[in-house]
Write a protein that holds these residues in place. Structure first.
Motif, PDB file in Angstrom:
ATOM      1  N   GLN A  20      49.578 -11.725 -53.143  1.00  0.00           N
ATOM      2  CA  GLN A  20      49.723 -12.867 -54.047  1.00  0.00           C
ATOM      3  C   GLN A  20      49.816 -14.176 -53.267  1.00  0.00           C
ATOM      4  OE1 GLN A  20      53.132 -11.939 -56.414  1.00  0.00           O
ATOM      5  NE2 GLN A  20      51.993 -10.581 -57.790  1.00  0.00           N
ATOM      6  N   LEU A  21      50.493 -14.144 -52.135  1.00  0.00           N
ATOM      7  CA  LEU A  21      50.606 -15.325 -51.288  1.00  0.00           C
ATOM      8  C   LEU A  21      49.240 -15.730 -50.734  1.00  0.00           C
ATOM      9  CD1 LEU A  21      52.583 -17.338 -50.004  1.00  0.00           C
ATOM     10  CD2 LEU A  21      52.796 -15.760 -48.098  1.00  0.00           C
ATOM     11  N   ILE A  22      48.439 -14.752 -50.340  1.00  0.00           N
ATOM     12  CA  ILE A  22      47.099 -15.028 -49.830  1.00  0.00           C
ATOM     13  C   ILE A  22      46.230 -15.628 -50.928  1.00  0.00           C
ATOM     14  CG2 ILE A  22      44.981 -13.925 -48.988  1.00  0.00           C
ATOM     15  CD1 ILE A  22      46.822 -11.976 -47.458  1.00  0.00           C
ATOM     16  N   GLN A  23      46.312 -15.081 -52.140  1.00  0.00           N
ATOM     17  CA  GLN A  23      45.532 -15.612 -53.254  1.00  0.00           C
ATOM     18  C   GLN A  23      45.930 -17.050 -53.571  1.00  0.00           C
ATOM     19  OE1 GLN A  23      46.152 -12.837 -56.410  1.00  0.00           O
ATOM     20  NE2 GLN A  23      44.681 -11.344 -55.603  1.00  0.00           N
ATOM     21  N   LEU A  24      47.217 -17.326 -53.531  1.00  0.00           N
ATOM     22  CA  LEU A  24      47.687 -18.687 -53.771  1.00  0.00           C
ATOM     23  C   LEU A  24      47.165 -19.649 -52.706  1.00  0.00           C
ATOM     24  CD1 LEU A  24      49.477 -20.694 -55.330  1.00  0.00           C
ATOM     25  CD2 LEU A  24      51.338 -20.022 -53.812  1.00  0.00           C
ATOM     26  N   ALA A  25      47.212 -19.236 -51.452  1.00  0.00           N
ATOM     27  CA  ALA A  25      46.718 -20.088 -50.366  1.00  0.00           C
ATOM     28  C   ALA A  25      45.218 -20.340 -50.519  1.00  0.00           C
ATOM     29  CB  ALA A  25      47.017 -19.435 -49.019  1.00  0.00           C
ATOM     30  N   ASN A  26      44.453 -19.332 -50.920  1.00  0.00           N
ATOM     31  CA  ASN A  26      43.013 -19.514 -51.120  1.00  0.00           C
ATOM     32  C   ASN A  26      42.731 -20.460 -52.272  1.00  0.00           C
ATOM     33  OD1 ASN A  26      42.182 -17.941 -48.982  1.00  0.00           O
ATOM     34  ND2 ASN A  26      42.164 -16.059 -50.187  1.00  0.00           N
ATOM     35  N   LYS A  27      43.507 -20.379 -53.346  1.00  0.00           N
ATOM     36  CA  LYS A  27      43.329 -21.295 -54.474  1.00  0.00           C
ATOM     37  C   LYS A  27      43.613 -22.726 -54.056  1.00  0.00           C
ATOM     38  CE  LYS A  27      44.275 -18.175 -58.303  1.00  0.00           C
ATOM     39  NZ  LYS A  27      45.186 -17.853 -59.422  1.00  0.00           N
ATOM     40  N   ILE A  28      44.653 -22.918 -53.257  1.00  0.00           N
ATOM     41  CA  ILE A  28      45.002 -24.263 -52.798  1.00  0.00           C
ATOM     42  C   ILE A  28      43.892 -24.818 -51.904  1.00  0.00           C
ATOM     43  CG2 ILE A  28      46.606 -25.564 -51.341  1.00  0.00           C
ATOM     44  CD1 ILE A  28      48.822 -23.686 -52.437  1.00  0.00           C
ATOM     45  N   LYS A  29      43.366 -23.995 -51.000  1.00  0.00           N
ATOM     46  CA  LYS A  29      42.271 -24.437 -50.129  1.00  0.00           C
ATOM     47  C   LYS A  29      41.051 -24.806 -50.953  1.00  0.00           C
ATOM     48  CE  LYS A  29      41.787 -20.986 -47.349  1.00  0.00           C
ATOM     49  NZ  LYS A  29      41.417 -20.089 -46.247  1.00  0.00           N
ATOM     50  N   HIS A  30      40.731 -23.981 -51.951  1.00  0.00           N
ATOM     51  CA  HIS A  30      39.563 -24.226 -52.795  1.00  0.00           C
ATOM     52  C   HIS A  30      39.733 -25.525 -53.579  1.00  0.00           C
ATOM     53  CE1 HIS A  30      36.030 -23.088 -55.086  1.00  0.00           C
ATOM     54  NE2 HIS A  30      36.695 -23.370 -56.201  1.00  0.00           N
TER      55      HIS A  30
END
Length: 66
Positions: A20-30
């Motif tokens: 979930q943390l990785i998905q959140l970080a990817n959303k923020i980068k996107h």
């Protein structure tokens, strides 16, 4: 922000929490990448054998028109 503060917390997280943390970080980068492109900005278009400068004319959902 210091990443070293998060490392001990991350070591105690479960596998699902880390995903979930990785998905959140990817959303923020996107989101940050999308918000940095604005109509009128000068960009460099890279192709296989050449690169040219262009101006963003219109931003589509998938890719901008230059």
């Amino acid at each position: 922000m210091d990443v070293n503060k998060f490392k001990p917390e991350m070591l105690t997280m479960s596998h699902t929490d880390l995903n979930q943390l990785i998905q959140l970080a990817n959303k923020i980068k996107h989101h940050d990448a999308k918000s940095s492109l604005v109509v009128g900005h000068k960009v460099r278009v890279l192709q296989k054998t050449k690169s040219t400068q262009a101006k963003i004319l219109k931003i589509n959902r998938k890719q901008p028109n230059v």
